[in-house]
Each structure stands twice: as C-alpha cells, then as structure tokens.
Design a protein around this motif. Structure first.
Motif, PDB file in Angstrom:
ATOM      1  N   LYS A 191       0.803  -1.225   0.000  1.00  0.00           N
ATOM      2  CA  LYS A 191       0.000   0.000   0.000  1.00  0.00           C
ATOM      3  C   LYS A 191       0.837   1.277   0.000  1.00  0.00           C
ATOM      4  O   LYS A 191       0.307   2.356  -0.248  1.00  0.00           O
ATOM      5  CB  LYS A 191      -0.995   0.007   1.152  1.00  0.00           C
ATOM      6  CG  LYS A 191      -0.391   0.092   2.527  1.00  0.00           C
ATOM      7  CD  LYS A 191      -1.524   0.076   3.546  1.00  0.00           C
ATOM      8  CE  LYS A 191      -1.035  -0.037   4.960  1.00  0.00           C
ATOM      9  NZ  LYS A 191      -2.186  -0.016   5.871  1.00  0.00           N
ATOM     10  N   TYR A 192       2.132   1.164   0.261  1.00  0.00           N
ATOM     11  CA  TYR A 192       3.022   2.324   0.233  1.00  0.00           C
ATOM     12  C   TYR A 192       3.839   2.390  -1.054  1.00  0.00           C
ATOM     13  O   TYR A 192       4.693   3.252  -1.212  1.00  0.00           O
ATOM     14  CB  TYR A 192       3.982   2.290   1.424  1.00  0.00           C
ATOM     15  CG  TYR A 192       3.298   2.068   2.747  1.00  0.00           C
ATOM     16  CD1 TYR A 192       2.265   2.904   3.173  1.00  0.00           C
ATOM     17  CD2 TYR A 192       3.657   1.001   3.572  1.00  0.00           C
ATOM     18  CE1 TYR A 192       1.630   2.696   4.392  1.00  0.00           C
ATOM     19  CE2 TYR A 192       3.031   0.792   4.794  1.00  0.00           C
ATOM     20  CZ  TYR A 192       2.022   1.635   5.189  1.00  0.00           C
ATOM     21  OH  TYR A 192       1.388   1.424   6.396  1.00  0.00           O
ATOM     22  N   ALA A 248       0.001  -0.279  -4.632  1.00  0.00           N
ATOM     23  CA  ALA A 248      -1.094   0.311  -3.864  1.00  0.00           C
ATOM     24  C   ALA A 248      -2.385   0.323  -4.684  1.00  0.00           C
ATOM     25  O   ALA A 248      -2.360   0.497  -5.905  1.00  0.00           O
ATOM     26  CB  ALA A 248      -0.734   1.732  -3.443  1.00  0.00           C
ATOM     27  N   LEU A 285      -5.399   4.702  -3.219  1.00  0.00           N
ATOM     28  CA  LEU A 285      -4.241   5.118  -2.426  1.00  0.00           C
ATOM     29  C   LEU A 285      -3.176   5.778  -3.299  1.00  0.00           C
ATOM     30  O   LEU A 285      -2.055   5.997  -2.851  1.00  0.00           O
ATOM     31  CB  LEU A 285      -3.649   3.924  -1.682  1.00  0.00           C
ATOM     32  CG  LEU A 285      -4.612   3.176  -0.750  1.00  0.00           C
ATOM     33  CD1 LEU A 285      -3.912   1.988  -0.110  1.00  0.00           C
ATOM     34  CD2 LEU A 285      -5.198   4.107   0.291  1.00  0.00           C
ATOM     35  N   GLN A 286      -3.552   6.069  -4.533  1.00  0.00           N
ATOM     36  CA  GLN A 286      -2.636   6.716  -5.474  1.00  0.00           C
ATOM     37  C   GLN A 286      -3.252   8.019  -5.990  1.00  0.00           C
ATOM     38  O   GLN A 286      -4.462   8.228  -5.902  1.00  0.00           O
ATOM     39  CB  GLN A 286      -2.359   5.793  -6.657  1.00  0.00           C
ATOM     40  CG  GLN A 286      -1.656   4.504  -6.270  1.00  0.00           C
ATOM     41  CD  GLN A 286      -1.218   3.709  -7.469  1.00  0.00           C
ATOM     42  OE1 GLN A 286      -0.862   4.254  -8.500  1.00  0.00           O
ATOM     43  NE2 GLN A 286      -1.246   2.389  -7.336  1.00  0.00           N
ATOM     44  N   VAL A 300       0.372   7.357   0.002  1.00  0.00           N
ATOM     45  CA  VAL A 300       0.199   7.096   1.433  1.00  0.00           C
ATOM     46  C   VAL A 300       1.564   6.732   2.004  1.00  0.00           C
ATOM     47  O   VAL A 300       2.152   5.711   1.648  1.00  0.00           O
ATOM     48  CB  VAL A 300      -0.820   5.964   1.677  1.00  0.00           C
ATOM     49  CG1 VAL A 300      -0.891   5.619   3.164  1.00  0.00           C
ATOM     50  CG2 VAL A 300      -2.187   6.370   1.150  1.00  0.00           C
ATOM     51  N   SER A 301       2.067   7.593   2.890  1.00  0.00           N
ATOM     52  CA  SER A 301       3.393   7.350   3.470  1.00  0.00           C
ATOM     53  C   SER A 301       3.331   6.287   4.565  1.00  0.00           C
ATOM     54  O   SER A 301       2.313   6.116   5.238  1.00  0.00           O
ATOM     55  CB  SER A 301       3.974   8.644   4.023  1.00  0.00           C
ATOM     56  OG  SER A 301       3.123   9.239   4.985  1.00  0.00           O
ATOM     57  N   GLU A 333       1.256   6.472   9.734  1.00  0.00           N
ATOM     58  CA  GLU A 333       0.922   6.245   8.330  1.00  0.00           C
ATOM     59  C   GLU A 333       0.201   7.469   7.765  1.00  0.00           C
ATOM     60  O   GLU A 333      -0.636   8.069   8.434  1.00  0.00           O
ATOM     61  CB  GLU A 333       0.023   5.013   8.224  1.00  0.00           C
ATOM     62  CG  GLU A 333      -0.453   4.724   6.823  1.00  0.00           C
ATOM     63  CD  GLU A 333      -1.359   3.501   6.762  1.00  0.00           C
ATOM     64  OE1 GLU A 333      -0.818   2.387   6.681  1.00  0.00           O
ATOM     65  OE2 GLU A 333      -2.591   3.680   6.821  1.00  0.00           O
ATOM     66  N   ASN A 334       0.564   7.830   6.552  1.00  0.00           N
ATOM     67  CA  ASN A 334      -0.041   8.921   5.794  1.00  0.00           C
ATOM     68  C   ASN A 334       0.198  10.298   6.395  1.00  0.00           C
ATOM     69  O   ASN A 334      -0.500  11.263   6.057  1.00  0.00           O
ATOM     70  CB  ASN A 334      -1.538   8.683   5.553  1.00  0.00           C
ATOM     71  CG  ASN A 334      -2.025   9.407   4.312  1.00  0.00           C
ATOM     72  OD1 ASN A 334      -1.262   9.673   3.386  1.00  0.00           O
ATOM     73  ND2 ASN A 334      -3.293   9.747   4.287  1.00  0.00           N
ATOM     74  N   GLN A 375       0.490  13.337   3.949  1.00  0.00           N
ATOM     75  CA  GLN A 375      -0.712  13.996   3.423  1.00  0.00           C
ATOM     76  C   GLN A 375      -1.579  14.609   4.526  1.00  0.00           C
ATOM     77  O   GLN A 375      -2.233  15.624   4.291  1.00  0.00           O
ATOM     78  CB  GLN A 375      -1.548  13.004   2.602  1.00  0.00           C
ATOM     79  CG  GLN A 375      -0.866  12.521   1.340  1.00  0.00           C
ATOM     80  CD  GLN A 375      -0.687  13.597   0.287  1.00  0.00           C
ATOM     81  OE1 GLN A 375      -1.468  14.531   0.184  1.00  0.00           O
ATOM     82  NE2 GLN A 375       0.366  13.482  -0.503  1.00  0.00           N
ATOM     83  N   THR A 376      -1.603  14.002   5.715  1.00  0.00           N
ATOM     84  CA  THR A 376      -2.529  14.456   6.754  1.00  0.00           C
ATOM     85  C   THR A 376      -1.975  15.566   7.637  1.00  0.00           C
ATOM     86  O   THR A 376      -2.748  16.257   8.297  1.00  0.00           O
ATOM     87  CB  THR A 376      -2.927  13.297   7.683  1.00  0.00           C
ATOM     88  OG1 THR A 376      -1.776  12.856   8.411  1.00  0.00           O
ATOM     89  CG2 THR A 376      -3.560  12.159   6.904  1.00  0.00           C
ATOM     90  N   HIS A 428       5.275  16.050  -1.254  1.00  0.00           N
ATOM     91  CA  HIS A 428       4.868  15.073  -0.250  1.00  0.00           C
ATOM     92  C   HIS A 428       5.503  13.732  -0.607  1.00  0.00           C
ATOM     93  O   HIS A 428       6.266  13.630  -1.561  1.00  0.00           O
ATOM     94  CB  HIS A 428       3.338  14.944  -0.226  1.00  0.00           C
ATOM     95  CG  HIS A 428       2.655  16.170   0.268  1.00  0.00           C
ATOM     96  ND1 HIS A 428       2.401  17.255  -0.533  1.00  0.00           N
ATOM     97  CD2 HIS A 428       2.181  16.490   1.483  1.00  0.00           C
ATOM     98  CE1 HIS A 428       1.794  18.195   0.166  1.00  0.00           C
ATOM     99  NE2 HIS A 428       1.642  17.755   1.399  1.00  0.00           N
TER     100      HIS A 428
END
Length: 169
Positions: A15-16, A20, A24-25, A32-33, A82-83, A86-87, A114
C-alpha cells in the motif's frame, strides 16, 4: 539514534508502493506514506529531518530518486504515523521530491511536495531512509530542494540513523 519502518516479508508493504490500490494513489503515484518509529534521539536535538531515496534508480534514470524529504519535525517525535505526509499528523516542512521540476513536468503539490512511493521499473530496489537529529530549526520553506537542506543543515547535524527497505518491482 535508531529508526525503523515496518515491512511485510522483508519488503515495504504494497500500500506504500506501486502495488497500492488505485484509491491510495494520485495520478498513478502511491501517496500514502509509511509509518516510522524513532528512538534514542540526542537530548540536545531541537529538530529532526529525513530523506527517503532510491540509489538503485541511478542505472535507470541517471540520478538518485528522492521520494520524500522533510525537516523541522519536533525532536521529541517518536512515531510518524501512516499517511502523515498527506494528513499533517506530525508538524514538518516537506520539500520537493524527484517528481518536481522539469524532469517530469508534474505540478500537483500533493505529489511533488509530499511522499511519493517506490515504483521500481526494472527490479526490486533498496530504498534508504536517513534520519537527522539537528541542533536547530532550519530556515526552509515548503518545496525546498534537497541541496538546500544539505546547505542549511551543515554544521548542525548531531546524529544520523539509517534504515533500508526493499520496494518490489
């Protein structure tokens, strides 16, 4: 100082990376980090910074591919969830990755400034995450370049820690 990234069967979770799911892209880039765990930061550190890069990209594209750079994280950070790229779950100033600039023509800042995940085109690649403990906050703005980080951090690095994860083709 120690840094670790969870893996699945010795590789970065799908997923990273390029495997993914589409949701998630963004524009074909995994965004998603992954989570990061940090230990034993020097007591006199003021901030943390990191670079996530792929030296195995050199034979493919002619240069090291930068996937994620960030600076001015609080020195007491022990986990980057995680993420977080972006968050904004952890305060940080994110710089440009290798999708920025004239090489790709990408202009979407949610991609260029990012995390953008591994996408090895030819074979499995080793991806390096290097963490820096610094004695100061760096004068960097969002979208800074890696060379600006190196210049700004010169003489301010107290310690570094490195881990390598495999990204699947």
């Amino acid at each position: 100082m120690k840094v670790s990234i969870p893996t699945e069967n010795g590789v970065l979770a799908a997923k990273y990376s390029k495997q993914a799911a589409p949701e998630l892209q963004r524009k074909g880039h995994p965004i998603v980090s992954f989570p990061v765990h940090i230990e034993d930061v020097p007591a006199d550190a003021k901030t943390l910074a990191f670079v996530f890069y792929d030296d195995d990209a050199i034979p493919v594209g002619g240069f090291t591919w930068i996937h994620w750079i960030a600076a001015n994280l609080p020195a007491n950070t022990t986990d980057i969830p995680e993420n977080a790229s972006q968050t904004g779950a952890v305060a940080m100033v994110q710089g440009n990755n290798s999708t920025a600039g004239s090489y790709t023509g990408e202009t979407d800042l949610t991609i260029t400034q990012h995390y953008v995940g591994p996408y090895p085109p030819d074979e499995d690649h080793d991806y390096t995450f290097k963490l820096y403990a610094l004695d100061t906050e760096l004068p960097l703005e969002p979208g800074y370049w890696l060379n600006h980080f190196y210049k700004a951090s010169a003489g301010h690095v107290l310690a570094t820690a490195t881990t390598v994860v495999v990204g699947k083709k």
